[in-house]
Write a protein that holds these residues in place. Sequence first.
Motif, mmCIF file in Angstrom:
data_model
loop_
_atom_site.group_PDB
_atom_site.id
_atom_site.type_symbol
_atom_site.label_atom_id
_atom_site.label_comp_id
_atom_site.label_asym_id
_atom_site.label_seq_id
_atom_site.Cartn_x
_atom_site.Cartn_y
_atom_site.Cartn_z
ATOM 1 N N LEU A 40 -18.703 39.419 -3.148
ATOM 2 C CA LEU A 40 -18.250 40.792 -2.942
ATOM 3 C C LEU A 40 -16.884 40.830 -2.245
ATOM 4 C CD1 LEU A 40 -21.568 42.452 -1.688
ATOM 5 C CD2 LEU A 40 -20.515 42.745 -3.928
ATOM 6 N N LEU A 41 -16.647 39.880 -1.350
ATOM 7 C CA LEU A 41 -15.431 39.872 -0.551
ATOM 8 C C LEU A 41 -14.232 39.260 -1.267
ATOM 9 C CD1 LEU A 41 -17.082 38.731 2.791
ATOM 10 C CD2 LEU A 41 -15.846 40.897 2.503
ATOM 11 N N GLU A 42 -14.466 38.257 -2.094
ATOM 12 C CA GLU A 42 -13.370 37.433 -2.607
ATOM 13 C C GLU A 42 -12.360 38.162 -3.495
ATOM 14 O OE1 GLU A 42 -15.349 33.968 -4.107
ATOM 15 O OE2 GLU A 42 -15.278 32.962 -2.137
ATOM 16 N N PRO A 43 -12.694 39.256 -4.178
ATOM 17 C CA PRO A 43 -11.625 39.975 -4.897
ATOM 18 C C PRO A 43 -10.567 40.567 -3.954
ATOM 19 C CG PRO A 43 -13.776 40.559 -5.772
ATOM 20 C CD PRO A 43 -14.024 39.785 -4.517
ATOM 21 N N TYR A 44 -10.919 40.733 -2.696
ATOM 22 C CA TYR A 44 -10.038 41.402 -1.742
ATOM 23 C C TYR A 44 -9.503 40.488 -0.637
ATOM 24 C CZ TYR A 44 -12.532 45.372 -3.798
ATOM 25 O OH TYR A 44 -13.083 46.273 -4.676
ATOM 26 N N PHE A 45 -10.249 39.420 -0.342
ATOM 27 C CA PHE A 45 -9.950 38.616 0.841
ATOM 28 C C PHE A 45 -10.074 37.120 0.568
ATOM 29 C CE2 PHE A 45 -11.867 42.606 2.337
ATOM 30 C CZ PHE A 45 -10.943 43.027 3.285
ATOM 31 N N ASP A 46 -9.323 36.346 1.330
ATOM 32 C CA ASP A 46 -9.607 34.927 1.483
ATOM 33 C C ASP A 46 -10.657 34.821 2.587
ATOM 34 O OD1 ASP A 46 -7.708 33.956 -0.408
ATOM 35 O OD2 ASP A 46 -6.119 34.309 1.065
ATOM 36 N N VAL A 47 -11.781 34.204 2.280
ATOM 37 C CA VAL A 47 -12.944 34.262 3.166
ATOM 38 C C VAL A 47 -13.180 32.917 3.841
ATOM 39 C CG1 VAL A 47 -15.413 34.760 3.314
ATOM 40 C CG2 VAL A 47 -13.979 36.009 1.666
ATOM 41 N N TYR A 48 -13.343 32.953 5.168
ATOM 42 C CA TYR A 48 -13.663 31.771 5.963
ATOM 43 C C TYR A 48 -14.936 32.062 6.743
ATOM 44 C CZ TYR A 48 -8.742 30.940 4.911
ATOM 45 O OH TYR A 48 -7.541 30.785 4.266
ATOM 46 N N MET A 49 -15.896 31.131 6.658
ATOM 47 C CA MET A 49 -17.180 31.337 7.313
ATOM 48 C C MET A 49 -17.387 30.298 8.416
ATOM 49 S SD MET A 49 -19.575 32.356 4.032
ATOM 50 C CE MET A 49 -20.854 33.044 5.079
ATOM 51 N N PHE A 50 -17.821 30.782 9.573
ATOM 52 C CA PHE A 50 -18.010 29.932 10.743
ATOM 53 C C PHE A 50 -19.416 30.090 11.299
ATOM 54 C CE2 PHE A 50 -13.510 30.961 10.447
ATOM 55 C CZ PHE A 50 -12.921 29.709 10.552
ATOM 56 N N GLU A 51 -19.814 29.087 12.079
ATOM 57 C CA GLU A 51 -21.087 29.181 12.773
ATOM 58 C C GLU A 51 -21.069 30.406 13.699
ATOM 59 O OE1 GLU A 51 -24.004 27.443 12.719
ATOM 60 O OE2 GLU A 51 -23.244 26.309 10.991
ATOM 61 N N HIS A 52 -22.221 31.012 13.863
ATOM 62 C CA HIS A 52 -22.329 32.170 14.745
ATOM 63 C C HIS A 52 -22.413 31.667 16.192
ATOM 64 C CE1 HIS A 52 -24.056 35.968 16.389
ATOM 65 N NE2 HIS A 52 -23.213 36.465 15.511
ATOM 66 N N ASP A 53 -21.273 31.227 16.682
ATOM 67 C CA ASP A 53 -21.176 30.591 17.989
ATOM 68 C C ASP A 53 -19.908 31.090 18.657
ATOM 69 O OD1 ASP A 53 -20.742 28.856 20.159
ATOM 70 O OD2 ASP A 53 -21.719 27.186 19.145
ATOM 71 N N ILE A 84 -15.391 27.299 17.727
ATOM 72 C CA ILE A 84 -15.155 27.708 16.342
ATOM 73 C C ILE A 84 -15.368 26.492 15.447
ATOM 74 C CG2 ILE A 84 -13.445 28.608 14.715
ATOM 75 C CD1 ILE A 84 -12.124 30.019 17.123
ATOM 76 N N ILE A 85 -16.459 26.504 14.686
ATOM 77 C CA ILE A 85 -16.772 25.394 13.787
ATOM 78 C C ILE A 85 -17.218 25.951 12.441
ATOM 79 C CG2 ILE A 85 -17.305 23.661 15.544
ATOM 80 C CD1 ILE A 85 -20.206 24.381 15.344
ATOM 81 N N PRO A 86 -16.904 25.250 11.345
ATOM 82 C CA PRO A 86 -17.277 25.727 10.009
ATOM 83 C C PRO A 86 -18.790 25.904 9.876
ATOM 84 C CG PRO A 86 -15.691 23.943 9.860
ATOM 85 C CD PRO A 86 -16.121 23.997 11.290
ATOM 86 N N LEU A 87 -19.184 26.825 9.039
ATOM 87 C CA LEU A 87 -20.596 27.129 8.834
ATOM 88 C C LEU A 87 -21.316 25.959 8.187
ATOM 89 C CD1 LEU A 87 -22.756 29.456 8.983
ATOM 90 C CD2 LEU A 87 -22.198 29.878 6.567
ATOM 91 N N ASP A 88 -22.445 25.592 8.754
ATOM 92 C CA ASP A 88 -23.342 24.617 8.150
ATOM 93 C C ASP A 88 -24.172 25.335 7.091
ATOM 94 O OD1 ASP A 88 -26.013 23.179 7.867
ATOM 95 O OD2 ASP A 88 -24.921 21.751 9.120
ATOM 96 N N LYS A 89 -24.394 24.696 5.968
ATOM 97 C CA LYS A 89 -25.090 25.344 4.861
ATOM 98 C C LYS A 89 -26.524 25.731 5.189
ATOM 99 C CE LYS A 89 -22.315 23.342 1.135
ATOM 100 N NZ LYS A 89 -22.307 22.534 -0.111
ATOM 101 N N THR A 90 -27.062 25.169 6.274
ATOM 102 C CA THR A 90 -28.435 25.507 6.651
ATOM 103 C C THR A 90 -28.510 26.729 7.555
ATOM 104 O OG1 THR A 90 -28.394 24.050 8.588
ATOM 105 C CG2 THR A 90 -29.084 23.071 6.497
ATOM 106 N N SER A 91 -27.384 27.199 8.046
ATOM 107 C CA SER A 91 -27.375 28.312 8.999
ATOM 108 C C SER A 91 -27.654 29.642 8.316
ATOM 109 C CB SER A 91 -26.027 28.382 9.716
ATOM 110 O OG SER A 91 -25.798 27.226 10.480
ATOM 111 N N GLY A 92 -28.396 30.495 9.005
ATOM 112 C CA GLY A 92 -28.707 31.816 8.476
ATOM 113 C C GLY A 92 -27.891 32.930 9.092
ATOM 114 N N ASN A 93 -27.067 32.596 10.103
ATOM 115 C CA ASN A 93 -26.190 33.562 10.751
ATOM 116 C C ASN A 93 -24.766 33.041 10.677
ATOM 117 O OD1 ASN A 93 -28.170 35.513 12.294
ATOM 118 N ND2 ASN A 93 -28.947 33.439 12.606
ATOM 119 N N ALA A 94 -23.836 33.913 10.402
ATOM 120 C CA ALA A 94 -22.443 33.470 10.244
ATOM 121 C C ALA A 94 -21.486 34.480 10.838
ATOM 122 C CB ALA A 94 -22.126 33.254 8.776
#
Length: 256
Positions: free
Chosen positions: A221-234, A238-248
């Motif tokens: 939904l976001l990518e037509p409008y934005f460059d998207v970066y996902m991080f751990e909910h920490d 600031i660390i990249p999102l782990d694929k097992t995480s359910g919060n971002a």
Amino acid sequence: MSFNTSSEASSNALYTDLSGYYDLMCVDINYEAQSQTIQRLHQLFGNKGNRHLDLACGTGPHVRYFLDYGYQSNGLDINQPMLDIAQTRCPEAQFSLQDMCTFAVDEPTDLITCFLYSMHYSGEIARLKALIESVYHALSPEGIFCFNAVDKDKINNDSFVRHSADNEGSHFVFQSCWHYSGEGEKQSLRLNIEKTTDNETQIWHDEHPMVAVSFSELQALLEPYFDVYMFEHDYDKIIPLDKTSGNALLVCVKKS
């Protein structure tokens, strides 16, 4: 807020006005840490502007921190009593009564935030799309949109957050949890408040309808409008999102 009363615990499912209890409900939230992290992300990804807008700003605690950081910070919400509290907290800011899915601004802003999973209050995919479009049009070139989200496919219906607080002679216990049936675009935030005064307990329940979306669906939904970066909910690092995480925590940079 109204409660049923009795000598024993009682229940009231009617939603009235949370504004008087909002800050108590959120007493365990570290608004300063959240605001500092978004400020760092804005310095890393942003366009160096200082115009900030907080969607679903509630009583304005995040706006207060951004003002103190030197931003021209404003907020919007659909709850006027909360905005009244926010205006008292942040007299130098401007607050508007608007729906975050269809809002408009008088001039482009450089940073838009939406804290506390409030993006999910859009309620359905069509309104989430409208929110994303509204944010895109409100941002200046290379402005960024920062918010947090939960992946519907990783929700544990048995998990909850609980905390207590004392206020004006009463003891409050607040509990909240996500619930997802496993299919469709609807999930809910279930809220329980207990208020005990002079050994009399009152209980209030509510279930807030929220949009359910997976991270892959959200990115699409976001990518037509934005460059998207996902991080751990920490908010400590600031660390990249782990694929097992359910919060971002998401940082979305407006495309030209």
